[in-house]
Design a protein around this motif. Structure first.
Motif, PDB file in Angstrom:
ATOM      1  N   UNK A 136       0.837  -1.207   0.000  1.00 60.40           N
ATOM      2  CA  UNK A 136       0.000   0.000   0.000  1.00 60.40           C
ATOM      3  C   UNK A 136       0.869   1.253   0.000  1.00 60.40           C
ATOM      4  N   UNK A 137       1.921   1.257   0.823  1.00 59.50           N
ATOM      5  CA  UNK A 137       2.814   2.416   0.894  1.00 59.50           C
ATOM      6  C   UNK A 137       3.561   2.595  -0.427  1.00 59.50           C
ATOM      7  N   UNK A 138       3.977   1.489  -1.031  1.00 55.67           N
ATOM      8  CA  UNK A 138       4.711   1.551  -2.294  1.00 55.67           C
ATOM      9  C   UNK A 138       3.873   2.180  -3.398  1.00 55.67           C
ATOM     10  N   UNK A 139       2.556   1.976  -3.350  1.00 55.40           N
ATOM     11  CA  UNK A 139       1.675   2.514  -4.390  1.00 55.40           C
ATOM     12  C   UNK A 139       1.406   4.006  -4.216  1.00 55.40           C
ATOM     13  N   UNK A 140       1.794   4.558  -3.093  1.00 56.71           N
ATOM     14  CA  UNK A 140       1.495   5.965  -2.827  1.00 56.71           C
ATOM     15  C   UNK A 140       2.265   6.866  -3.786  1.00 56.71           C
ATOM     16  N   UNK A 141       1.531   7.697  -4.534  1.00 54.68           N
ATOM     17  CA  UNK A 141       2.179   8.635  -5.453  1.00 54.68           C
ATOM     18  C   UNK A 141       1.864  10.089  -5.099  1.00 54.68           C
ATOM     19  N   UNK A 142       1.323  10.283  -3.901  1.00 55.07           N
ATOM     20  CA  UNK A 142       0.986  11.638  -3.463  1.00 55.07           C
ATOM     21  C   UNK A 142      -0.475  11.985  -3.638  1.00 55.07           C
ATOM     22  N   UNK A 143      -1.204  11.181  -4.423  1.00 53.12           N
ATOM     23  CA  UNK A 143      -2.647  11.412  -4.586  1.00 53.12           C
ATOM     24  C   UNK A 143      -3.407  10.788  -3.408  1.00 53.12           C
ATOM     25  N   UNK A 144      -4.682  11.106  -3.324  1.00 52.83           N
ATOM     26  CA  UNK A 144      -5.576  10.515  -2.312  1.00 52.83           C
ATOM     27  C   UNK A 144      -5.048  10.699  -0.885  1.00 52.83           C
ATOM     28  N   UNK A 145      -4.707  11.941  -0.573  1.00 55.95           N
ATOM     29  CA  UNK A 145      -4.232  12.238   0.789  1.00 55.95           C
ATOM     30  C   UNK A 145      -5.276  11.918   1.839  1.00 55.95           C
ATOM     31  N   UNK A 146      -6.544  11.876   1.453  1.00 53.25           N
ATOM     32  CA  UNK A 146      -7.606  11.606   2.415  1.00 53.25           C
ATOM     33  C   UNK A 146      -7.435  10.221   3.045  1.00 53.25           C
ATOM     34  N   UNK A 147      -6.791   9.294   2.324  1.00 52.39           N
ATOM     35  CA  UNK A 147      -6.602   7.949   2.860  1.00 52.39           C
ATOM     36  C   UNK A 147      -5.256   7.773   3.554  1.00 52.39           C
ATOM     37  N   UNK A 148      -4.368   8.755   3.457  1.00 48.80           N
ATOM     38  CA  UNK A 148      -3.009   8.607   3.995  1.00 48.80           C
ATOM     39  C   UNK A 148      -2.994   8.288   5.496  1.00 48.80           C
ATOM     40  N   UNK A 184      -3.852   4.621   6.000  1.00 48.01           N
ATOM     41  CA  UNK A 184      -2.750   3.733   5.627  1.00 48.01           C
ATOM     42  C   UNK A 184      -1.676   3.749   6.712  1.00 48.01           C
ATOM     43  N   UNK A 185      -1.437   4.922   7.314  1.00 45.76           N
ATOM     44  CA  UNK A 185      -0.459   5.007   8.389  1.00 45.76           C
ATOM     45  C   UNK A 185      -0.932   4.245   9.627  1.00 45.76           C
ATOM     46  N   UNK A 186      -2.240   4.246   9.886  1.00 52.88           N
ATOM     47  CA  UNK A 186      -2.773   3.457  11.004  1.00 52.88           C
ATOM     48  C   UNK A 186      -2.636   1.966  10.725  1.00 52.88           C
ATOM     49  N   UNK A 187      -2.819   1.569   9.469  1.00 50.35           N
ATOM     50  CA  UNK A 187      -2.593   0.161   9.118  1.00 50.35           C
ATOM     51  C   UNK A 187      -1.140  -0.210   9.386  1.00 50.35           C
ATOM     52  N   UNK A 188      -0.223   0.717   9.092  1.00 48.20           N
ATOM     53  CA  UNK A 188       1.192   0.491   9.393  1.00 48.20           C
ATOM     54  C   UNK A 188       1.386   0.320  10.898  1.00 48.20           C
ATOM     55  N   UNK A 189       0.695   1.138  11.695  1.00 48.77           N
ATOM     56  CA  UNK A 189       0.813   1.030  13.149  1.00 48.77           C
ATOM     57  C   UNK A 189       0.382  -0.356  13.634  1.00 48.77           C
ATOM     58  N   UNK A 190      -0.740  -0.838  13.124  1.00 43.06           N
ATOM     59  CA  UNK A 190      -1.242  -2.136  13.578  1.00 43.06           C
ATOM     60  C   UNK A 190      -0.387  -3.283  13.078  1.00 43.06           C
ATOM     61  N   UNK A 191       0.218  -3.135  11.893  1.00 48.33           N
ATOM     62  CA  UNK A 191       1.115  -4.196  11.420  1.00 48.33           C
ATOM     63  C   UNK A 191       2.349  -4.277  12.316  1.00 48.33           C
TER      64      UNK A 191
END
Length: 566
Positions: free
Chosen positions: A344-356, A359-366
């Motif tokens: 998910x992080x690798x796909x980040x190209x700067x768009x869709x900041x509303x979901x950022x 995604x960071x919370x998913x990183x926290x739980x992982x």
């Protein structure tokens, strides 16, 4: 009139037996017949476009272009691209360039789309289509919001304003989205498509800002406009349901969010363009994950990720992969959780900041799944800071509470500020639960659990009650602790084996299944009534009730009723 073979497979067999030259000749004849008559039916342009393509001669590129747009409406982007390329080859120009670039961007081929479009806007009416295609390519393709805004500013008009709202929603500019939507709604002559983009976007934006009444207002205005133009804007239905689902997710109303996503998915599957359902099933998966159903969520999210391959128009795959990471965390698969989050992080190209922040919370739980609780809490804090910077108070509130769920010290002052500012049932429950965790307040935790459960947050409710049981035991309140453990066990049964730091604190039930049945009924009924209901003797009921009293540290039905009501 329409003539069809008795079974579609008959047609497949006939076509398979045709030589290439014969098939081309028949397609050319069909194209000629179709173009000689008025194209009155909805799919006539699509049929005539395909027959021109298969017949080897595009005599009406405008009809082929219309067919490409109808293929977009059916979510058949591969066919739409074939038709758009044929129309462009037959009649090059800015209009054909914009159509092909739009489709290529929908398929995720951003570099190719950018190469098709000129950097200089064309003159006349083609400028609007150029601006729409270029702004989408610049934003969703590379996350360049400034360049996308510049392209839209070069054209102007209500369609561009509607698209501006759509892009701004994904970029997290919620206040600007609502302002644009209200401006478009005030224009009586505004293009319906522009208004529908804006109302769908504003529905989600209002949810992220914690304004349920405003979200409902924009959604209802969009619904009324679609009812006034039945069948004309098929994607608007999908976009509005996604907007409403996002709003409910942000507001914490998982009951409504799941109903919206599930109904939308089933309606799309039953319609002419089932591929439109990829977004709906993905958002359904995010809701299921938030509910605490990781196994079911993983199935929905995997389906969405696969279905979106080469048709992810607004780059939803990343947030769905993050959802898969969280689902993997909840079932204890830390390797899969890390893999999905990294993708998910690798796909980040700067768009869709509303979901950022999500995604960071998913990183926290992982990280929590891997036992890195300190790093996990730090990641959740960064998610809260990011949500605050973007202007997403509901998501910020969620992130602060996740810090507490991970066993770290949450910013209780900020949580209380957000709870007062938002005033939503979820924000109030989060603030109450965070205070309860910090102060080991069993009553606060169990009250918060009731709020969570009403919203469909079974996992948060199970965690809060489990922590409440622990707090009651520390205070020597054995009866309340026992009832809390029982309530937690019932909630955990709905969470498909989810594992979190709070749930690991206590997972032992106090009562047997029969004792639990007797206890629930005995709080409101006599032993004789309970015996009749369960098919037992009165003596058996009383024996079970005595064991319940002993285990819970109480002595009467009044005590039992009070515990059940707490």
């Amino acid at each position: 009139m329409q003539v069809r073979l008795a079974h579609p497979l008959y047609g497949e067999l006939v076509r398979a037996d045709l030589s290439a030259s014969r098939a081309r000749l028949l397609a050319a004849r069909l194209a000629g017949a179709a173009l000689a008559a008025p194209l009155r039916r909805r799919d006539d342009a699509l049929r005539a476009g395909i027959w021109q393509l298969e017949g080897g001669a595009v005599t009406r590129p405008d009809i082929v272009g219309l067919g490409a747009r109808q293929a977009i409406e059916r979510a058949d982007l591969a066919l739409a691209e074939r038709l758009a390329r044929a129309a462009r080859d037959a009649e090059p120009g800015p209009h054909a360039d914009a159509l092909l670039a739009e489709i290529l961007e929908y398929r995720g081929f951003s570099e190719e789309a950018a190469a098709v479009l000129s950097d200089v806007p064309p003159p006349g009416p083609e400028r609007v289509r150029w601006a729409l295609a270029r702004s989408d390519t610049l934003y969703f393709g590379s996350g360049d919001i400034e360049a996308a805004v510049e392209a839209m500013d070069l054209a102007g008009g209500d369609l561009v304003e509607g698209n501006r709202a759509w892009i701004f929603m994904f970029d997290g500019r919620c206040a600007a989205v609502i302002e644009t939507a209200r401006r478009l709604l005030a224009w009586e002559s505004a293009d319906p498509q522009a208004v529908l983009w804006a109302t769908a976007s504003a529905t989600a934006a209002a949810g992220f800002l914690g304004r349920p009444a405003e979200a409902a207002f924009f959604f209802e205005r969009g619904q009324a406009l679609m009812a006034a133009h039945p069948g004309e804007y098929p994607w608007a239905v999908v976009q509005h349901n996604i907007g409403r689902c996002l709003a409910c997710l942000a507001l914490g109303d998982l009951v409504t969010a799941w109903q919206v996503a599930e109904e939308d998915y089933r309606e799309i599957l039953a319609g002419p363009a089932p591929l439109m359902g990829a977004g709906s099933v993905g958002f359904r998966g995010l809701v299921e994950c938030a509910q605490g159903r990781p196994v079911t969520a993983a199935q929905s999210l995997c389906e969405a990720v696969c279905a979106l391959e080469n048709r992810d128009a607004v780059r939803l795959t990343g947030v769905f992969m993050a959802g898969l990471g969280t689902a993997s965390t909840l079932v204890g698969d830390d390797a899969a959780a890390r893999t999905w989050v990294e993708r998910a992080i690798w796909r980040d190209n700067g768009a869709n900041r509303v979901f950022a922040p999500w995604i960071m919370l998913a990183d926290a739980w992982s990280r929590a799944a891997a036992g890195e609780l300190t790093d996990a809490a730090d990641s959740a804090r960064r998610a809260a800071s990011l949500a605050r910077d973007i202007g997403l108070p509901t998501v910020e509130c969620q992130a602060h509470y996740d810090v507490a769920r991970l066993g770290a010290a949450a910013d209780l002052t900020r949580l209380e500020e957000l709870s007062v500012r938002l005033g939503t049932p979820l924000s109030r429950a989060q603030a109450t639960a965070a205070r309860g965790l910090a102060g080991l307040d069993g009553d606060a935790l169990c009250a918060a659990a009731t709020g969570f459960a009403r919203l469909g947050h079974d996992l948060l409710a199970a965690e809060a009650v489990t922590a409440g049981a622990r707090a009651y035991r520390r205070s020597g309140l054995a009866g309340k602790a026992g009832m809390a453990v029982e309530r937690a066990a019932w909630l955990r049964d709905r969470c498909e084996g989810s594992v979190t730091p709070l749930l690991e604190q206590d997972s032992t039930a106090v009562l047997t299944r029969r004792e639990r049945e007797v206890a629930v009924l005995a709080a409101r009924h006599s032993s004789k009534q309970v015996a009749e209901r369960l098919g037992l003797t009165v003596a058996t009921v009383n024996n079970n009730l005595a064991r319940v009293y002993a285990k819970l540290g109480i002595s009467s039905r009044a005590d039992l009723s009070a515990l059940l009501d707490s």
